[in-house]
Scaffold this motif. Structure first.
Motif, short mmCIF file in Angstrom:
data_model
loop_
_atom_site.label_atom_id
_atom_site.label_comp_id
_atom_site.label_asym_id
_atom_site.label_seq_id
_atom_site.Cartn_x
_atom_site.Cartn_y
_atom_site.Cartn_z
N VAL A 54 0.84 -1.28 -0.12
CA VAL A 54 -0.05 -0.12 -0.08
C VAL A 54 0.76 1.31 -0.06
CG1 VAL A 54 -1.84 1.45 1.36
CG2 VAL A 54 -1.97 -1.20 1.11
N ARG A 55 0.68 2.33 -0.77
CA ARG A 55 1.09 3.60 -0.92
C ARG A 55 0.58 4.40 -0.05
NH1 ARG A 55 2.02 3.23 -6.92
NH2 ARG A 55 0.23 4.80 -7.01
N ALA A 56 1.20 5.21 1.01
CA ALA A 56 0.32 5.71 2.15
C ALA A 56 0.16 7.39 1.38
CB ALA A 56 1.18 5.91 3.50
N ALA A 57 -0.57 8.14 1.88
CA ALA A 57 -0.67 9.50 1.38
C ALA A 57 0.61 10.31 2.02
CB ALA A 57 -2.07 10.10 1.71
N THR A 58 0.63 10.03 3.39
CA THR A 58 1.61 10.83 3.95
C THR A 58 2.61 9.75 4.99
OG1 THR A 58 0.22 11.00 5.95
CG2 THR A 58 0.48 13.03 4.36
N PRO A 59 3.92 10.05 5.27
CA PRO A 59 4.66 9.16 5.61
C PRO A 59 4.58 8.89 7.36
CG PRO A 59 6.05 10.86 5.24
CD PRO A 59 4.67 11.35 4.59
N LEU A 60 4.92 7.91 7.87
CA LEU A 60 5.16 7.91 9.56
C LEU A 60 6.36 8.60 9.78
CD1 LEU A 60 3.95 5.71 11.47
CD2 LEU A 60 5.72 4.08 11.26
N HIS A 61 6.11 9.03 11.19
CA HIS A 61 7.47 9.81 11.57
C HIS A 61 8.65 9.29 11.51
CE1 HIS A 61 9.70 12.27 14.37
NE2 HIS A 61 8.78 13.08 14.28
N GLU A 78 6.35 0.99 8.40
CA GLU A 78 5.07 1.65 7.66
C GLU A 78 4.01 0.69 7.37
OE1 GLU A 78 4.79 3.67 3.48
OE2 GLU A 78 5.60 4.99 5.20
N ALA A 79 4.59 -0.75 7.18
CA ALA A 79 3.49 -1.51 6.82
C ALA A 79 2.71 -1.80 8.16
CB ALA A 79 4.00 -2.89 6.28
N LEU A 80 3.43 -1.85 9.23
CA LEU A 80 2.53 -2.31 10.57
C LEU A 80 1.62 -0.87 10.81
CD1 LEU A 80 5.45 -3.39 12.49
CD2 LEU A 80 3.30 -4.64 12.65
N ALA A 81 2.05 0.13 10.51
CA ALA A 81 1.11 1.60 10.48
C ALA A 81 -0.03 1.43 9.61
CB ALA A 81 2.03 2.67 10.44
N ILE A 82 0.26 0.92 8.35
CA ILE A 82 -1.04 0.70 7.68
C ILE A 82 -2.05 -0.45 7.92
CG2 ILE A 82 -1.26 -0.20 4.95
CD1 ILE A 82 1.17 1.57 4.28
N GLY A 100 -4.93 10.63 -1.95
CA GLY A 100 -3.87 9.85 -2.41
C GLY A 100 -4.31 8.72 -3.15
N ASP A 101 -3.27 7.63 -3.60
CA ASP A 101 -3.63 6.75 -4.34
C ASP A 101 -2.90 5.63 -3.49
OD1 ASP A 101 -4.00 4.53 -6.23
OD2 ASP A 101 -2.81 5.34 -7.67
N VAL A 102 -3.79 4.33 -3.10
CA VAL A 102 -3.11 3.29 -2.47
C VAL A 102 -2.08 2.48 -3.44
CG1 VAL A 102 -4.72 3.19 -0.54
CG2 VAL A 102 -5.01 1.98 -2.59
N GLY A 103 -2.52 2.54 -4.77
CA GLY A 103 -1.66 1.78 -5.69
C GLY A 103 -2.51 0.37 -6.10
N ALA A 104 -1.68 -0.37 -6.83
CA ALA A 104 -2.30 -1.72 -7.07
C ALA A 104 -2.27 -2.82 -5.86
CB ALA A 104 -1.87 -2.14 -8.45
N VAL A 105 -3.22 -2.96 -5.08
CA VAL A 105 -3.34 -3.60 -3.90
C VAL A 105 -4.26 -4.68 -4.21
CG1 VAL A 105 -3.23 -3.80 -1.57
CG2 VAL A 105 -2.60 -1.76 -2.72
#
Length: 220
Positions: A54-61, A78-82, A100-105
Protein backbone atom coordinates in the motif's frame (compact mmCIF):
# COMPACT_ATOMS: atom_id res chain seq x y z
CA UNK A 1 7.43 -27.33 23.82
CA UNK A 2 9.04 -24.25 22.34
CA UNK A 3 6.91 -21.07 22.56
CA UNK A 4 4.89 -20.12 19.48
CA UNK A 5 6.60 -17.36 17.45
CA UNK A 6 4.67 -14.08 17.86
CA UNK A 7 3.01 -12.72 14.71
CA UNK A 8 3.40 -9.06 13.78
CA UNK A 9 0.25 -7.07 14.54
CA UNK A 10 -0.87 -3.48 15.04
CA UNK A 11 -3.58 -1.56 16.92
CA UNK A 12 -4.82 2.01 16.81
CA UNK A 13 -5.87 3.90 19.91
CA UNK A 14 -8.34 6.55 18.73
CA UNK A 15 -8.98 9.14 21.43
CA UNK A 16 -10.78 12.40 22.06
CA UNK A 17 -11.46 14.71 24.97
CA UNK A 18 -14.84 14.16 26.64
CA UNK A 19 -16.72 15.55 29.62
CA UNK A 20 -15.10 12.92 31.88
CA UNK A 21 -11.60 13.26 30.47
CA UNK A 22 -10.05 11.19 27.68
CA UNK A 23 -12.34 8.84 25.73
CA UNK A 24 -11.14 5.94 23.57
CA UNK A 25 -12.69 3.98 20.72
CA UNK A 26 -13.17 0.34 21.74
CA UNK A 27 -15.30 -2.68 20.90
CA UNK A 28 -15.99 -6.07 22.45
CA UNK A 29 -14.64 -9.24 20.91
CA UNK A 30 -16.99 -12.18 20.36
CA UNK A 31 -17.14 -14.87 23.04
CA UNK A 32 -16.28 -17.30 20.22
CA UNK A 33 -13.08 -15.44 19.30
CA UNK A 34 -9.91 -17.53 19.51
CA UNK A 35 -7.95 -14.64 21.07
CA UNK A 36 -9.15 -12.68 24.15
CA UNK A 37 -12.87 -13.57 23.75
CA UNK A 38 -15.41 -11.23 25.41
CA UNK A 39 -12.81 -8.55 26.21
CA UNK A 40 -12.96 -4.92 25.12
CA UNK A 41 -10.09 -4.03 22.78
CA UNK A 42 -8.78 -1.29 20.53
CA UNK A 43 -9.24 -1.95 16.81
CA UNK A 44 -6.34 -3.91 15.40
CA UNK A 45 -5.06 -7.20 14.09
CA UNK A 46 -2.19 -8.96 12.40
CA UNK A 47 -0.32 -7.57 9.44
CA UNK A 48 -1.44 -8.70 5.97
CA UNK A 49 1.06 -9.23 3.10
CA UNK A 50 -0.81 -6.57 1.10
CA UNK A 51 -0.02 -3.96 3.77
CA UNK A 52 3.57 -3.89 2.46
CA UNK A 53 2.34 -2.85 -1.00
CA UNK A 54 0.00 0.00 0.00
CA UNK A 55 1.17 3.51 -0.82
CA UNK A 56 0.48 5.91 2.04
CA UNK A 57 -0.57 9.50 1.38
CA UNK A 58 1.82 10.77 4.07
CA UNK A 59 4.73 9.03 5.82
CA UNK A 60 5.11 7.74 9.35
CA UNK A 61 7.30 9.86 11.62
CA UNK A 62 10.94 8.95 10.78
CA UNK A 63 11.82 8.34 14.47
CA UNK A 64 9.23 5.56 14.85
CA UNK A 65 11.14 2.61 13.27
CA UNK A 66 13.95 2.97 15.84
CA UNK A 67 11.52 2.17 18.65
CA UNK A 68 9.18 -0.41 17.11
CA UNK A 69 11.22 -3.60 17.38
CA UNK A 70 11.60 -3.82 13.59
CA UNK A 71 15.44 -3.69 13.52
CA UNK A 72 15.12 -0.20 12.04
CA UNK A 73 13.33 -1.62 8.99
CA UNK A 74 11.39 1.46 7.87
CA UNK A 75 9.31 -0.48 5.32
CA UNK A 76 8.11 -2.96 7.99
CA UNK A 77 7.37 -0.06 10.36
CA UNK A 78 5.24 1.60 7.68
CA UNK A 79 3.45 -1.68 6.84
CA UNK A 80 2.56 -2.07 10.54
CA UNK A 81 1.16 1.47 10.64
CA UNK A 82 -0.84 0.69 7.49
CA UNK A 83 -2.13 -2.51 9.12
CA UNK A 84 -3.39 -0.44 12.07
CA UNK A 85 -5.18 1.93 9.65
CA UNK A 86 -6.70 -0.95 7.65
CA UNK A 87 -7.86 -2.90 10.71
CA UNK A 88 -9.41 0.24 12.18
CA UNK A 89 -11.34 0.79 8.94
CA UNK A 90 -12.44 -2.87 8.80
CA UNK A 91 -13.55 -3.01 12.43
CA UNK A 92 -15.00 0.49 12.91
CA UNK A 93 -15.68 2.02 9.47
CA UNK A 94 -13.41 4.98 10.24
CA UNK A 95 -10.60 6.05 7.89
CA UNK A 96 -7.36 7.77 8.82
CA UNK A 97 -7.03 9.13 5.32
CA UNK A 98 -5.77 11.91 3.09
CA UNK A 99 -6.09 12.41 -0.67
CA UNK A 100 -3.87 9.86 -2.38
CA UNK A 101 -3.59 6.62 -4.32
CA UNK A 102 -3.03 3.31 -2.49
CA UNK A 103 -1.67 1.75 -5.70
CA UNK A 104 -2.45 -1.69 -7.13
CA UNK A 105 -3.27 -3.65 -3.97
CA UNK A 106 -4.87 -7.10 -3.96
CA UNK A 107 -6.57 -6.83 -0.54
CA UNK A 108 -10.29 -6.07 -1.14
CA UNK A 109 -10.51 -3.52 1.69
CA UNK A 110 -8.31 -1.12 -0.25
CA UNK A 111 -10.68 -0.97 -3.23
CA UNK A 112 -12.93 1.35 -1.16
CA UNK A 113 -9.99 3.69 -0.56
CA UNK A 114 -8.87 3.63 -4.19
CA UNK A 115 -12.38 4.41 -5.46
CA UNK A 116 -12.54 7.47 -3.19
CA UNK A 117 -9.02 8.70 -4.00
CA UNK A 118 -7.85 8.19 -0.43
CA UNK A 119 -4.72 6.69 1.15
CA UNK A 120 -3.49 6.32 4.75
CA UNK A 121 -2.44 9.56 6.44
CA UNK A 122 0.33 8.11 8.57
CA UNK A 123 1.63 11.50 9.73
CA UNK A 124 -1.44 11.63 12.00
CA UNK A 125 -0.27 8.54 13.91
CA UNK A 126 2.07 8.64 16.89
CA UNK A 127 3.84 5.44 17.89
CA UNK A 128 2.75 4.55 21.42
CA UNK A 129 4.44 1.29 22.43
CA UNK A 130 4.47 -2.44 21.81
CA UNK A 131 3.52 -5.66 23.53
CA UNK A 132 4.53 -9.31 23.14
CA UNK A 133 2.02 -11.97 24.23
CA UNK A 134 3.01 -14.40 27.00
CA UNK A 135 5.20 -17.35 25.85
CA UNK A 136 2.64 -19.86 27.19
CA UNK A 137 -0.16 -18.49 25.02
CA UNK A 138 -1.09 -20.74 22.06
CA UNK A 139 -1.72 -17.60 19.95
CA UNK A 140 0.97 -14.93 20.21
CA UNK A 141 1.31 -11.44 18.78
CA UNK A 142 4.02 -8.82 18.68
CA UNK A 143 1.63 -5.87 18.61
CA UNK A 144 2.57 -2.27 17.92
CA UNK A 145 0.24 0.39 19.28
CA UNK A 146 -0.32 3.72 17.57
CA UNK A 147 -2.40 6.64 18.81
CA UNK A 148 -4.43 9.16 16.80
CA UNK A 149 -6.93 11.88 17.60
CA UNK A 150 -10.53 11.05 16.74
CA UNK A 151 -10.81 14.33 14.81
CA UNK A 152 -8.24 13.00 12.31
CA UNK A 153 -10.51 10.14 11.18
CA UNK A 154 -13.46 10.31 8.80
CA UNK A 155 -16.51 8.14 8.13
CA UNK A 156 -19.40 6.69 10.10
CA UNK A 157 -18.89 4.32 13.02
CA UNK A 158 -20.02 0.93 11.67
CA UNK A 159 -17.64 -1.97 11.54
CA UNK A 160 -17.48 -5.44 10.04
CA UNK A 161 -19.23 -7.05 13.00
CA UNK A 162 -15.97 -8.41 14.39
CA UNK A 163 -16.35 -6.04 17.35
CA UNK A 164 -19.67 -5.35 19.06
CA UNK A 165 -20.58 -2.45 21.41
CA UNK A 166 -18.40 -0.14 19.31
CA UNK A 167 -18.11 3.33 20.75
CA UNK A 168 -16.08 5.97 22.55
CA UNK A 169 -15.76 5.20 26.24
CA UNK A 170 -14.26 7.33 29.03
CA UNK A 171 -10.94 5.76 30.03
CA UNK A 172 -11.98 5.98 33.69
CA UNK A 173 -15.14 3.95 32.97
CA UNK A 174 -13.26 1.29 31.02
CA UNK A 175 -10.71 0.84 33.79
CA UNK A 176 -13.37 0.72 36.49
CA UNK A 177 -16.06 -1.46 34.92
CA UNK A 178 -15.17 -3.12 31.62
CA UNK A 179 -13.33 -6.38 30.90
CA UNK A 180 -9.87 -5.63 29.48
CA UNK A 181 -6.64 -7.63 29.38
CA UNK A 182 -3.52 -6.45 31.21
CA UNK A 183 -1.80 -4.83 28.23
CA UNK A 184 -4.98 -2.88 27.35
CA UNK A 185 -5.18 -1.67 30.94
CA UNK A 186 -1.55 -0.58 30.76
CA UNK A 187 -2.09 1.34 27.50
CA UNK A 188 -5.28 2.98 28.85
CA UNK A 189 -3.39 4.32 31.86
CA UNK A 190 -0.79 5.65 29.43
CA UNK A 191 -3.55 7.39 27.40
CA UNK A 192 -4.61 9.32 30.51
CA UNK A 193 -1.10 10.72 30.90
CA UNK A 194 -0.77 11.38 27.17
CA UNK A 195 -4.12 13.19 26.88
CA UNK A 196 -3.17 15.61 29.64
CA UNK A 197 -0.23 16.97 27.59
CA UNK A 198 0.44 15.26 24.22
CA UNK A 199 3.18 17.76 23.30
CA UNK A 200 5.14 17.12 26.49
CA UNK A 201 4.70 13.36 26.54
CA UNK A 202 7.79 11.26 27.30
CA UNK A 203 9.11 9.97 23.94
CA UNK A 204 10.48 6.78 25.54
CA UNK A 205 8.09 4.01 24.54
CA UNK A 206 7.18 0.87 26.49
CA UNK A 207 7.69 -2.77 25.64
CA UNK A 208 5.09 -4.79 27.56
CA UNK A 209 6.07 -8.47 27.85
CA UNK A 210 6.28 -11.28 30.39
CA UNK A 211 8.91 -12.83 32.62
CA UNK A 212 7.84 -16.14 34.18
CA UNK A 213 4.19 -15.31 33.32
CA UNK A 214 4.43 -11.99 35.18
CA UNK A 215 3.91 -8.77 33.16
CA UNK A 216 7.14 -6.87 32.74
CA UNK A 217 7.57 -3.41 31.20
CA UNK A 218 10.77 -1.83 29.96
CA UNK A 219 11.23 1.45 28.06
CA UNK A 220 13.13 1.99 24.84
Amino acid sequence: NAPVKPRDAASMIVWRNGSEGAEVLMGQRSRRAAFVPDFFVFPGGRIDPADHAVRAATPLHPAAPKRMGVRRDASLAEALAIAAVRETFEETGLLLAESGDVGAVAHPEWAHWKARGLAPGLHRLSYFGRAITSPISPIRFHARFFIARAEALQGELAGSGELSELGFYPVTEVLAHMPVVDVTEFMLNRVTTYAAAPDRFNPRTPVFSYRDEVPFVRYE
